[in-house]
Design a protein around this motif. Structure first.
Motif, mmCIF file in Angstrom:
data_model
loop_
_atom_site.group_PDB
_atom_site.id
_atom_site.type_symbol
_atom_site.label_atom_id
_atom_site.label_comp_id
_atom_site.label_asym_id
_atom_site.label_seq_id
_atom_site.Cartn_x
_atom_site.Cartn_y
_atom_site.Cartn_z
ATOM 1 N N LEU A 35 8.027 16.101 -5.106
ATOM 2 C CA LEU A 35 6.689 15.505 -5.066
ATOM 3 C C LEU A 35 6.785 14.115 -4.472
ATOM 4 N N LEU A 36 5.987 13.860 -3.440
ATOM 5 C CA LEU A 36 5.909 12.551 -2.801
ATOM 6 C C LEU A 36 4.465 12.081 -2.890
ATOM 7 N N TYR A 37 4.265 10.921 -3.486
ATOM 8 C CA TYR A 37 2.915 10.436 -3.778
ATOM 9 C C TYR A 37 2.763 9.001 -3.310
ATOM 10 N N GLY A 38 1.623 8.691 -2.713
ATOM 11 C CA GLY A 38 1.319 7.335 -2.276
ATOM 12 C C GLY A 38 -0.114 6.963 -2.601
ATOM 13 N N PRO A 43 -9.603 -3.713 -1.126
ATOM 14 C CA PRO A 43 -9.136 -4.311 0.140
ATOM 15 C C PRO A 43 -7.862 -5.140 0.029
ATOM 16 N N ARG A 44 -7.243 -5.189 -1.148
ATOM 17 C CA ARG A 44 -6.076 -6.051 -1.330
ATOM 18 C C ARG A 44 -4.777 -5.408 -0.871
ATOM 19 N N CYS A 45 -4.838 -4.156 -0.445
ATOM 20 C CA CYS A 45 -3.673 -3.453 0.110
ATOM 21 C C CYS A 45 -2.516 -3.344 -0.889
ATOM 22 N N ARG A 46 -2.836 -3.170 -2.160
ATOM 23 C CA ARG A 46 -1.810 -2.883 -3.169
ATOM 24 C C ARG A 46 -1.320 -1.459 -2.948
ATOM 25 N N LEU A 47 -0.012 -1.270 -2.876
ATOM 26 C CA LEU A 47 0.578 0.025 -2.553
ATOM 27 C C LEU A 47 1.408 0.524 -3.724
ATOM 28 N N GLU A 48 1.200 1.792 -4.087
ATOM 29 C CA GLU A 48 2.005 2.450 -5.101
ATOM 30 C C GLU A 48 2.599 3.714 -4.493
ATOM 31 N N ALA A 49 3.867 3.995 -4.792
ATOM 32 C CA ALA A 49 4.541 5.172 -4.244
ATOM 33 C C ALA A 49 5.433 5.783 -5.307
ATOM 34 N N LEU A 50 5.612 7.108 -5.218
ATOM 35 C CA LEU A 50 6.441 7.829 -6.187
ATOM 36 C C LEU A 50 7.100 9.023 -5.507
ATOM 37 N N GLN A 60 15.683 15.898 -14.040
ATOM 38 C CA GLN A 60 14.998 15.439 -12.836
ATOM 39 C C GLN A 60 15.019 13.913 -12.788
ATOM 40 N N TYR A 61 14.856 13.378 -11.565
ATOM 41 C CA TYR A 61 14.805 11.926 -11.387
ATOM 42 C C TYR A 61 13.488 11.531 -10.739
ATOM 43 N N ILE A 62 13.076 10.312 -11.000
ATOM 44 C CA ILE A 62 11.828 9.772 -10.471
ATOM 45 C C ILE A 62 12.096 8.374 -9.931
ATOM 46 N N ILE A 63 11.655 8.133 -8.718
ATOM 47 C CA ILE A 63 11.734 6.806 -8.103
ATOM 48 C C ILE A 63 10.308 6.377 -7.765
ATOM 49 N N SER A 64 9.895 5.252 -8.291
ATOM 50 C CA SER A 64 8.541 4.755 -8.040
ATOM 51 C C SER A 64 8.589 3.269 -7.741
ATOM 52 N N ILE A 68 2.785 -5.519 -4.000
ATOM 53 C CA ILE A 68 1.574 -6.320 -4.113
ATOM 54 C C ILE A 68 1.702 -7.493 -3.145
ATOM 55 N N PRO A 69 1.086 -7.423 -1.962
ATOM 56 C CA PRO A 69 1.249 -8.480 -0.955
ATOM 57 C C PRO A 69 0.824 -9.861 -1.441
ATOM 58 N N TYR A 70 -0.220 -9.918 -2.250
ATOM 59 C CA TYR A 70 -0.734 -11.218 -2.694
ATOM 60 C C TYR A 70 -0.003 -11.747 -3.929
ATOM 61 N N ASP A 71 0.922 -10.977 -4.495
ATOM 62 C CA ASP A 71 1.690 -11.412 -5.657
ATOM 63 C C ASP A 71 3.036 -10.704 -5.641
ATOM 64 N N GLN A 72 3.947 -11.202 -4.806
ATOM 65 C CA GLN A 72 5.243 -10.553 -4.632
ATOM 66 C C GLN A 72 6.091 -10.560 -5.892
ATOM 67 N N ASP A 73 5.833 -11.494 -6.808
ATOM 68 C CA ASP A 73 6.619 -11.545 -8.040
ATOM 69 C C ASP A 73 6.373 -10.321 -8.917
ATOM 70 N N ARG A 74 5.237 -9.666 -8.726
ATOM 71 C CA ARG A 74 4.922 -8.486 -9.525
ATOM 72 C C ARG A 74 5.324 -7.185 -8.836
ATOM 73 N N SER A 75 5.791 -7.251 -7.610
ATOM 74 C CA SER A 75 6.276 -6.058 -6.921
ATOM 75 C C SER A 75 7.604 -5.627 -7.535
ATOM 76 N N HIS A 76 7.778 -4.311 -7.700
ATOM 77 C CA HIS A 76 8.990 -3.841 -8.356
ATOM 78 C C HIS A 76 9.257 -2.377 -8.006
ATOM 79 N N VAL A 77 10.450 -1.931 -8.317
ATOM 80 C CA VAL A 77 10.880 -0.541 -8.139
ATOM 81 C C VAL A 77 11.432 -0.049 -9.471
ATOM 82 N N SER A 78 11.108 1.202 -9.815
ATOM 83 C CA SER A 78 11.560 1.785 -11.073
ATOM 84 C C SER A 78 12.339 3.069 -10.817
#
Length: 278
Positions: A35-38, A43-50, A60-64, A68-78
């Motif tokens: 499963l590939l999800y985006g 209009p803030r262009c916040r992107l989520e992917a899984l 099973q494994y999950i990568i997500s 967040i372009p306007y707040d890079q400190d909150r961008s993360h990978v799990s």
């Protein structure tokens, strides 16, 4: 719309240890399936992917990730690794945000097995069953850890219902919830949250009405977070979702001093979401 989704989440910042393996797909699926999800919030262009894929019939494994372009400190990978057995499931996770490491596990007691379901055992012959879960987590960047526990009782007899209790002794948070299937299309739920340290509390009521022709309607009323309404409908390969959140008139928990409502700030957020599935 991202603010709107936030109000549908839990009032506590901790995860629910009873939902450890909800994302684990059916054992009948092929190991080559994935499963590939985006998701893009405008209009803030916040992107989520899984991305998720099975390694074996029980693993099973999950990568997500969140950008967040306007707040890079909150961008993360799990990263998550989920394992499911006959009566238990366990999840190991790591998040780059605060370098959070966690382990969650759930054990189900006297749950009806696949043999009983295949034989078509009636709901009158089924008994209520229990599930117990717990989690432990630690942040390498903040040097702070925590632990939480949860207990759930599911009753398939007569009116199907769930009773859930969760507690986080480190944060002093306690939550009790009751959910019942009122009809084939209507589900109602209530939840009470309490914090032993701040003495803050919240009471939430919610309903979900599902109709195959008209779509899905969700409504929720909270003493602290106000009222939230969501409507979702599908047309061919498009899914439309409308939502709004109205602030609470008091904005305070029971026992605290009420705040004077401001009519100009009652509407917290409003959004529309369009999804296309091929």
């Amino acid at each position: 719309m991202d603010n709107f989704h936030k109000y549908y989440g839990r009032t506590s910042n901790t995860k629910d240890p009873l939902n450890t393996c909800d994302q684990l797909s059916s054992k009948k699926s092929s190991l080559s399936d994935y499963l590939l999800y985006g998701h893009v919030y405008l209009p803030r262009c916040r992107l989520e992917a899984l991305f998720t894929q099975k390694i074996s019939s029980t693993l099973q494994y999950i990568i997500s990730g969140v950008s967040i372009p306007y707040d890079q400190d909150r961008s993360h990978v799990s990263f998550q690794l989920q394992q499911e057995g006959k009566r238990f499931c366990t999840e190991y996770s790591y998040t780059t945000d605060d370098c959070l490491i966690g382990v969650r596990s759930l054990y189900r007691f006297n749950e009806p097995d696949e043999t009983e379901e295949a034989l078509g055992v009636s709901s009158k012959e089924l008994k209520p069953y229990w599930a117990f879960g717990g989690e432990i987590y630690y942040s390498a960047s903040t040097k702070i850890g925590g632990v939480s526990f949860g207990l759930r009782r599911q009753n398939p007899v007569s009116t199907p219902s769930d009773i859930t209790l969760t507690i986080n002794p480190v944060m002093g948070h306690f939550s009790a919830a009751y959910t019942a299937l009122m009809s084939p299309n209507l589900t109602a739920s209530t939840r009470y949250d309490f914090n032993a340290y701040s003495l803050g509390s919240d009471y939430i009521l919610g309903i979900e009405w599902r109709n195959r022709r008209e779509g899905l309607i969700k409504a929720r009323v909270s003493l602290l977070q106000g009222a939230t309404l969501l409507f979702s409908s599908r047309y061919r390969k498009l899914t439309f979702t409308l939502g709004l959140n109205i602030a609470s008139p008091t904005g305070s928990s029971p026992g605290s001093s009420p705040k004077i409502p401001n009519p100009h700030t009652m509407l917290r957020s409003m959004g529309i979401q369009i999804q296309y599935s091929s």
